[in-house]
Design an enzyme around this catalytic site. Structure first.
Site, mmCIF file in Angstrom:
data_model
loop_
_atom_site.group_PDB
_atom_site.id
_atom_site.type_symbol
_atom_site.label_atom_id
_atom_site.label_comp_id
_atom_site.label_asym_id
_atom_site.label_seq_id
_atom_site.Cartn_x
_atom_site.Cartn_y
_atom_site.Cartn_z
ATOM 1 N N ARG A 172 8.069 -33.784 23.977
ATOM 2 C CA ARG A 172 7.353 -32.502 23.850
ATOM 3 C C ARG A 172 7.425 -31.922 22.441
ATOM 4 O O ARG A 172 7.533 -30.712 22.241
ATOM 5 C CB ARG A 172 7.895 -31.457 24.843
ATOM 6 N N SER A 231 5.846 -25.508 32.185
ATOM 7 C CA SER A 231 7.314 -25.629 32.138
ATOM 8 C C SER A 231 7.874 -24.718 31.061
ATOM 9 O O SER A 231 7.470 -24.813 29.898
ATOM 10 C CB SER A 231 7.724 -27.069 31.834
ATOM 11 N N GLU A 271 10.475 -24.746 26.033
ATOM 12 C CA GLU A 271 9.313 -25.628 25.791
ATOM 13 C C GLU A 271 8.125 -24.765 25.376
ATOM 14 O O GLU A 271 7.347 -25.109 24.495
ATOM 15 C CB GLU A 271 8.964 -26.435 27.052
HETATM 16 C C1 LIG Z 1 -0.050 -24.733 35.143
HETATM 17 C C2 LIG Z 1 0.393 -25.461 33.896
HETATM 18 C C3 LIG Z 1 0.815 -26.776 34.000
HETATM 19 C C4 LIG Z 1 1.229 -27.466 32.845
HETATM 20 N N1 LIG Z 1 1.629 -28.769 32.962
HETATM 21 C C5 LIG Z 1 1.994 -29.455 31.864
HETATM 22 C C6 LIG Z 1 2.399 -30.827 31.951
HETATM 23 O O1 LIG Z 1 2.430 -31.424 33.010
HETATM 24 N N2 LIG Z 1 2.747 -31.461 30.804
HETATM 25 C C7 LIG Z 1 2.735 -30.866 29.584
HETATM 26 O O2 LIG Z 1 3.040 -31.502 28.588
HETATM 27 N N3 LIG Z 1 2.363 -29.561 29.480
HETATM 28 C C8 LIG Z 1 1.992 -28.860 30.573
HETATM 29 N N4 LIG Z 1 1.626 -27.546 30.459
HETATM 30 C C9 LIG Z 1 1.708 -26.891 29.136
HETATM 31 C C10 LIG Z 1 0.424 -26.959 28.294
HETATM 32 O O3 LIG Z 1 -0.742 -27.109 29.106
HETATM 33 C C11 LIG Z 1 0.479 -28.075 27.258
HETATM 34 O O4 LIG Z 1 1.571 -27.917 26.380
HETATM 35 C C12 LIG Z 1 -0.805 -28.139 26.420
HETATM 36 O O5 LIG Z 1 -0.776 -29.293 25.619
HETATM 37 C C13 LIG Z 1 -0.996 -26.917 25.545
HETATM 38 O O6 LIG Z 1 -2.342 -26.918 25.102
HETATM 39 P P1 LIG Z 1 -3.059 -25.543 24.717
HETATM 40 O O7 LIG Z 1 -4.415 -25.869 24.244
HETATM 41 O O8 LIG Z 1 -2.965 -24.573 25.819
HETATM 42 O O9 LIG Z 1 -2.152 -25.095 23.488
HETATM 43 P P2 LIG Z 1 -1.564 -23.644 23.190
HETATM 44 O O10 LIG Z 1 -0.696 -23.209 24.319
HETATM 45 O O11 LIG Z 1 -2.646 -22.729 22.784
HETATM 46 O O12 LIG Z 1 -0.635 -23.973 21.929
HETATM 47 C C14 LIG Z 1 0.525 -24.765 22.090
HETATM 48 C C15 LIG Z 1 0.994 -25.230 20.710
HETATM 49 O O13 LIG Z 1 0.036 -26.137 20.192
HETATM 50 C C16 LIG Z 1 -0.410 -25.699 18.909
HETATM 51 N N5 LIG Z 1 -1.825 -26.066 18.772
HETATM 52 C C17 LIG Z 1 -2.841 -25.818 19.630
HETATM 53 N N6 LIG Z 1 -3.998 -26.312 19.136
HETATM 54 C C18 LIG Z 1 -3.690 -26.871 17.931
HETATM 55 C C19 LIG Z 1 -4.445 -27.527 16.917
HETATM 56 N N7 LIG Z 1 -5.772 -27.698 17.013
HETATM 57 N N8 LIG Z 1 -3.785 -27.974 15.797
HETATM 58 C C20 LIG Z 1 -2.452 -27.794 15.663
HETATM 59 N N9 LIG Z 1 -1.691 -27.175 16.590
HETATM 60 C C21 LIG Z 1 -2.298 -26.731 17.704
HETATM 61 C C22 LIG Z 1 -0.210 -24.188 18.919
HETATM 62 O O14 LIG Z 1 -0.112 -23.658 17.604
HETATM 63 C C23 LIG Z 1 1.105 -24.091 19.701
HETATM 64 O O15 LIG Z 1 2.194 -24.363 18.841
HETATM 65 C C24 LIG Z 1 1.215 -26.826 31.589
HETATM 66 C C25 LIG Z 1 0.791 -25.497 31.500
HETATM 67 C C26 LIG Z 1 0.381 -24.810 32.633
HETATM 68 C C27 LIG Z 1 -0.089 -23.393 32.497
#
Ligand SMILES: Cc1cc2nc3c(=O)[nH]c(=O)nc-3n(C[C@H](O)[C@H](O)[C@H](O)COP(=O)(O)OP(=O)(O)OC[C@H]3O[C@@H](n4cnc5c(N)ncnc54)[C@H](O)[C@@H]3O)c2cc1C
Length: 324
Positions: free
Chosen positions: A183, A232, A302
């Site tokens: 992660r 998480s 996380e």
């Molecule tokens: C119901 C639920 C279930 C989930 N299940 C999982 C799972 O099974 N596995 C898992 O790994 N995660 C899970 N997650 C967490 C999340 O979906 C992941 O971490 C996902 O990759 C985050 O993507 P996001 O677009 O929402 O990023 P954000 O939450 O908007 O940002 C997360 C991080 O990524 C960075 N970021 C975003 N876009 C960019 C970009 N273009 N360039 C550089 N940095 C960037 C941001 O600056 C921040 O540091 C879950 C979340 C929820 C709500």
């Protein structure tokens, strides 16, 4: 809600901003962006029209202005005092596409939902992406977080990542350059990923479909996916499950204000109503403290926490691992 000074920052950029094709929003409410539906204002939000627009904006922005990028906020906890500087939100038009590059390779824009990438690989019989079907974030978030589930991880599929740095210079990173671990990516924090190329392997479509169905069914039974949550809350410590440690510490269902450790999956923090960023973070730190006291194991967040505390509502990080 505390006001930041977005109009002032916008005005300080002068007439140059008229050349931009994207949208600039001063004092943008981050509770509309994050899955938690909590948090303060971003001083200035910029939604670039495309990669050239992003580069032009970064080149005109004074160096001292902080910049961060948000995906769809499914892993973000924004504090109530808001975020100083600029929050970049990539537009679906400029950064949302996913396309086939070869029989087993696909190129996806950074704001493309993980689910869309999974669906397109199913259409083309490319295996290795079913795990994305259950992750609600975008490709940019997945690249940064090394998102993974059901035995699959982003790092296994990445070939190259295209990015723009704080000064507007473009970069291409190899899988090794991304410095992936659980992660986490050690790629420079100032990089904004714009798109990436991924590689899978030929696989029977019926098998991919079955894997995706299994991913969906599993989630619906064990995770509060319809709640306001950030997924998480804590990483699994080496050799342990975070949820088990939280359960053993008696924190399942624990509440502070409207913030709760989900009774369904106690490593998921949920906003049961109008929880503030303060309540959510305070709950998280309280859980870290209880878990450390009962197990001696320090939990690591996380979820990414960002922005400033409201004065008088600072949350002290629990440093049990250092002071015990
Ligand atoms: C119901 C639920 C279930 C989930 N299940 C999982 C799972 O099974 N596995 C898992 O790994 N995660 C899970 N997650 C967490 C999340 O979906 C992941 O971490 C996902 O990759 C985050 O993507 P996001 O677009 O929402 O990023 P954000 O939450 O908007 O940002 C997360 C991080 O990524 C960075 N970021 C975003 N876009 C960019 C970009 N273009 N360039 C550089 N940095 C960037 C941001 O600056 C921040 O540091 C879950 C979340 C929820 C709500």
């Amino acid at each position: 809600m505390k006001q930041v000074h977005g109009e002032k920052l916008l005005a300080s950029l002068g007439d140059k901003v008229k050349e931009l094709r994207g949208r600039l929003t001063p004092d943008a409410p981050m509770d509309r962006v994050t899955w938690f539906r909590a948090g303060g204002l971003a001083e200035l939000m910029f939604q670039p029209h495309d990669a050239d627009d992003l580069v032009a904006f970064l080149q005109m922005l004074p160096e001292e202005v902080p910049v961060m990028v948000a995906g769809v906020g499914s892993n973000l906890l924004v504090r109530d005092g808001g975020i100083r500087g600029v929050v970049i939100r990539l537009s679906a038009k400029g950064f949302g596409d996913v396309e086939l590059v070869s029989e087993t390779k696909v190129k996806a824009g950074a704001i493309c939902p993980d689910k869309n990438l999974a669906a397109m690989t199913l259409d083309h019989g490319i295996g290795g992406f079913a795990f994305y079907y259950g992750i609600p974030g975008t490709i940019g978030g997945a690249l940064r977080m090394n998102a993974g589930a059901n035995g699959g991880e982003t790092r296994e599929r990445v070939v190259e990542v295209h990015a723009v740095d704080r000064k507007g210079n473009t970069h291409v990173l190899s899988n090794a350059d991304m410095g992936y671990s659980y992660r986490h990516s050690s790629a420079s924090r100032d990089l904004i990923f714009t798109h990436a190329v991924f590689e899978g392997y030929p696989e029977d479509k019926a098998k991919i479909r079955a894997d995706m169905d299994a991913v969906r069914q599993h989630r619906e039974t064990v995770q509060p996916i319809r709640e306001k949550t950030g997924g998480s809350t804590f990483k699994n410590p080496e050799g342990h499950s975070a949820w088990k440690l939280i359960d053993e510490a008696g924190c399942r269902g624990m509440m502070i204000g409207s913030a709760q450790m989900s009774p369904m999956h106690c490593n998921f923090m949920i906003n049961t109503g109008q929880a503030s960023g303060y309540e959510l973070e305070y709950l998280g730190e309280t859980v870290r403290q209880r878990v450390f006291e009962t197990s001696g194991i320090p939990l690591e967040w996380e979820i990414k926490r960002l922005g400033n505390f409201m004065p008088g509502y600072e949350v002290k990080e629990y440093l049990g691992e250092l002071t015990a």
